[in-house]
Design an enzyme around this catalytic site. Structure first.
Site, PDB file in Angstrom:
ATOM      1  N   PRO A   2     -21.556  -6.614 -15.739  1.00  0.00           N
ATOM      2  CA  PRO A   2     -20.786  -7.834 -16.009  1.00  0.00           C
ATOM      3  C   PRO A   2     -19.795  -7.697 -17.156  1.00  0.00           C
ATOM      4  O   PRO A   2     -18.653  -8.185 -17.061  1.00  0.00           O
ATOM      5  CB  PRO A   2     -21.887  -8.860 -16.338  1.00  0.00           C
ATOM      6  CG  PRO A   2     -23.065  -8.388 -15.538  1.00  0.00           C
ATOM      7  CD  PRO A   2     -23.007  -6.882 -15.593  1.00  0.00           C
ATOM      8  N   GLY A  31      -0.013  -5.928   5.947  1.00  0.00           N
ATOM      9  CA  GLY A  31       0.442  -4.687   5.335  1.00  0.00           C
ATOM     10  C   GLY A  31       1.462  -3.978   6.179  1.00  0.00           C
ATOM     11  O   GLY A  31       2.644  -4.332   6.215  1.00  0.00           O
ATOM     12  N   ARG A  32       0.970  -2.972   6.933  1.00  0.00           N
ATOM     13  CA  ARG A  32       1.880  -2.064   7.642  1.00  0.00           C
ATOM     14  C   ARG A  32       2.773  -2.748   8.656  1.00  0.00           C
ATOM     15  O   ARG A  32       3.867  -2.256   8.927  1.00  0.00           O
ATOM     16  CB  ARG A  32       1.054  -0.947   8.297  1.00  0.00           C
ATOM     17  CG  ARG A  32       0.505   0.019   7.263  1.00  0.00           C
ATOM     18  CD  ARG A  32      -0.626   0.837   7.801  1.00  0.00           C
ATOM     19  NE  ARG A  32      -1.806   0.018   8.055  1.00  0.00           N
ATOM     20  CZ  ARG A  32      -2.985   0.506   8.442  1.00  0.00           C
ATOM     21  NH1 ARG A  32      -3.121   1.793   8.632  1.00  0.00           N
ATOM     22  NH2 ARG A  32      -4.003  -0.300   8.635  1.00  0.00           N
ATOM     23  N   ASP A  54       0.848  -1.192   0.000  1.00  0.00           N
ATOM     24  CA  ASP A  54       0.000   0.000   0.000  1.00  0.00           C
ATOM     25  C   ASP A  54       0.884   1.243   0.000  1.00  0.00           C
ATOM     26  O   ASP A  54       1.068   1.897   1.028  1.00  0.00           O
ATOM     27  CB  ASP A  54      -0.933  -0.015   1.221  1.00  0.00           C
ATOM     28  CG  ASP A  54      -1.975  -1.126   1.112  1.00  0.00           C
ATOM     29  OD1 ASP A  54      -2.402  -1.440  -0.012  1.00  0.00           O
ATOM     30  OD2 ASP A  54      -2.367  -1.681   2.156  1.00  0.00           O
ATOM     31  N   ASP A 106      -5.986  -6.316  -6.134  1.00  0.00           N
ATOM     32  CA  ASP A 106      -7.194  -6.077  -5.321  1.00  0.00           C
ATOM     33  C   ASP A 106      -8.047  -4.994  -5.978  1.00  0.00           C
ATOM     34  O   ASP A 106      -8.101  -3.856  -5.513  1.00  0.00           O
ATOM     35  CB  ASP A 106      -6.748  -5.672  -3.910  1.00  0.00           C
ATOM     36  CG  ASP A 106      -7.880  -5.762  -2.904  1.00  0.00           C
ATOM     37  OD1 ASP A 106      -8.955  -6.283  -3.249  1.00  0.00           O
ATOM     38  OD2 ASP A 106      -7.674  -5.301  -1.764  1.00  0.00           O
ATOM     39  N   LEU A 107      -8.721  -5.377  -7.069  1.00  0.00           N
ATOM     40  CA  LEU A 107      -9.472  -4.398  -7.866  1.00  0.00           C
ATOM     41  C   LEU A 107     -10.842  -4.076  -7.291  1.00  0.00           C
ATOM     42  O   LEU A 107     -11.466  -3.103  -7.692  1.00  0.00           O
ATOM     43  CB  LEU A 107      -9.629  -4.917  -9.310  1.00  0.00           C
ATOM     44  CG  LEU A 107      -8.342  -5.037 -10.119  1.00  0.00           C
ATOM     45  CD1 LEU A 107      -8.650  -5.583 -11.521  1.00  0.00           C
ATOM     46  CD2 LEU A 107      -7.638  -3.691 -10.236  1.00  0.00           C
ATOM     47  N   LYS A 108     -11.369  -4.940  -6.415  1.00  0.00           N
ATOM     48  CA  LYS A 108     -12.686  -4.703  -5.801  1.00  0.00           C
ATOM     49  C   LYS A 108     -13.721  -4.312  -6.852  1.00  0.00           C
ATOM     50  O   LYS A 108     -14.384  -3.266  -6.759  1.00  0.00           O
ATOM     51  CB  LYS A 108     -12.567  -3.614  -4.725  1.00  0.00           C
ATOM     52  CG  LYS A 108     -11.630  -4.011  -3.578  1.00  0.00           C
ATOM     53  CD  LYS A 108     -11.561  -2.919  -2.534  1.00  0.00           C
ATOM     54  CE  LYS A 108     -11.036  -3.389  -1.198  1.00  0.00           C
ATOM     55  NZ  LYS A 108      -9.656  -3.817  -1.160  1.00  0.00           N
ATOM     56  N   LEU A 109     -13.888  -5.175  -7.836  1.00  0.00           N
ATOM     57  CA  LEU A 109     -14.741  -4.839  -8.986  1.00  0.00           C
ATOM     58  C   LEU A 109     -16.221  -4.829  -8.615  1.00  0.00           C
ATOM     59  O   LEU A 109     -16.717  -5.728  -7.939  1.00  0.00           O
ATOM     60  CB  LEU A 109     -14.503  -5.846 -10.122  1.00  0.00           C
ATOM     61  CG  LEU A 109     -13.070  -5.882 -10.659  1.00  0.00           C
ATOM     62  CD1 LEU A 109     -12.882  -7.078 -11.582  1.00  0.00           C
ATOM     63  CD2 LEU A 109     -12.763  -4.584 -11.406  1.00  0.00           C
TER      64      LEU A 109
HETATM   65  O1  C5P Z   1      -3.774  -3.000   8.077  1.00  0.00           O
HETATM   66  P1  C5P Z   1      -2.807  -3.499   7.042  1.00  0.00           P
HETATM   67  O2  C5P Z   1      -1.785  -2.481   6.638  1.00  0.00           O
HETATM   68  O3  C5P Z   1      -2.202  -4.828   7.372  1.00  0.00           O
HETATM   69  O4  C5P Z   1      -3.742  -3.723   5.758  1.00  0.00           O
HETATM   70  C1  C5P Z   1      -3.308  -4.443   4.634  1.00  0.00           C
HETATM   71  C2  C5P Z   1      -4.463  -4.603   3.666  1.00  0.00           C
HETATM   72  O5  C5P Z   1      -5.524  -5.300   4.274  1.00  0.00           O
HETATM   73  C3  C5P Z   1      -5.036  -3.279   3.145  1.00  0.00           C
HETATM   74  O6  C5P Z   1      -4.595  -3.158   1.818  1.00  0.00           O
HETATM   75  C4  C5P Z   1      -6.535  -3.424   3.228  1.00  0.00           C
HETATM   76  O7  C5P Z   1      -7.102  -3.540   1.929  1.00  0.00           O
HETATM   77  C5  C5P Z   1      -6.765  -4.725   3.935  1.00  0.00           C
HETATM   78  N1  C5P Z   1      -7.533  -4.579   5.202  1.00  0.00           N
HETATM   79  C6  C5P Z   1      -8.881  -4.929   5.247  1.00  0.00           C
HETATM   80  N2  C5P Z   1      -9.583  -4.849   6.419  1.00  0.00           N
HETATM   81  C7  C5P Z   1      -8.991  -4.422   7.547  1.00  0.00           C
HETATM   82  C8  C5P Z   1      -7.628  -4.053   7.519  1.00  0.00           C
HETATM   83  C9  C5P Z   1      -6.927  -4.143   6.332  1.00  0.00           C
HETATM   84  O8  C5P Z   1      -9.437  -5.315   4.227  1.00  0.00           O
HETATM   85  N3  C5P Z   1      -9.706  -4.351   8.669  1.00  0.00           N
END
Ligand code: C5P
Length: 231
Positions: free
Chosen positions: A68, A209-210, A12, A61-64
């Site tokens: 259709p 992620g973070r 991210d 992760d396009l979240k489409l």
């Molecule tokens: O919180 P973190 O940095 O680990 O998030 C990584 C990914 O997880 C993000 O890109 C986000 O799309 C997803 N996420 C989620 N729901 C949460 C926390 C994070 O879908 N509660």
């Protein structure tokens, strides 16, 4: 090299240099990355082809949530880039999920995951948009619909993993974001919301992620996550 493809690191970032820096630092240890709307929009699709060229798997992760025909086009474009996972909104209904699954057939390595209820939504938010079911029920309802539409799995919060594994059976992919390490002791790693707890409850993959990408030493943080799974 000691890869663990169950751990997907979310890139991210809003620029290519930052994304490349994380991938360089993680090196051979991390095989699977999530590219989301921020990075894709900021730097373009080359980031996906570059990761694939480096031997990485990419969860795009396009979240489409579209008609259709447009969903199918986006899935084909993702397949052509070499993505392994693409997300589609279950709230869009069976038609768009089936269109995504059909479009993925030309790409044997491509799997379609359905998003059920976005983790930030509460029961009140669902009521606001006319959904009377509590979030937990709505998650299961949409996951069953995704399964019927041919989706290969779902995105699931740590809270919903166990129920979803029960509903979808052993073969489904269950990819769980929102996990963090609370601490370094084994008992901490088993607490709800940790990667280990998510996998124990039935997740096939966790998205981190973070915890990794904002760490002073991302490779050490990744190893901490990986080692926590073996405890
Ligand atoms: O919180 P973190 O940095 O680990 O998030 C990584 C990914 O997880 C993000 O890109 C986000 O799309 C997803 N996420 C989620 N729901 C949460 C926390 C994070 O879908 N509660």
């Amino acid at each position: 090299m000691d890869e663990d493809s169950r751990i997907i690191v979310a890139l991210d970032c809003d620029n290519r240099a930052a994304a490349d820096d994380i991938v360089d630092r993680l090196g051979d240890e991390c095989r699977f990355y999530k590219v989301g709307l921020e990075l894709l929009t900021a730097v373009g699709p080359d980031v996906v082809t570059s990761l694939v060229a480096r031997g990485k798997e990419v969860f795009l992760d396009l979240k489409l949530f579209e008609i259709p025909n447009s969903v199918a086009g986006a899935v084909r474009a993702a397949g052509a880039l070499g993505a392994s996972l693409v997300t589609v909104h279950g709230m869009g209904g069976r038609g768009i999920m089936a269109a995504a699954v059909d479009a993925a057939r030309d790409f044997p390595a491509l799997r379609i995951l359905a998003l059920t209820v976005v983790t930030s939504m509460t029961d009140e938010d669902l009521a606001d948009i006319g959904v009377g079911n509590p979030a937990e029920e709505q998650v299961l309802r949409l996951a069953r619909l995704a399964d019927k539409a041919g989706c290969h799995g779902v995105i699931a919060s740590p809270r919903d993993v166990a129920a979803l594994r029960g509903a979808l059976g052993a073969g489904a992919l269950i990819v769980t974001p929102g996990v963090t390490l609370h601490g370094e002791s084994p008992s901490e790693h088993a607490r709800p919301g940790t990667p280990r707890a998510a996998l124990s409850a039935g997740a096939s993959h966790v998205v981190v992620g973070r915890t990794v990408t904002r760490a002073t030493d991302p490779a050490a943080a990744f190893r901490l996550v990986r080692n926590s799974l073996a405890v």
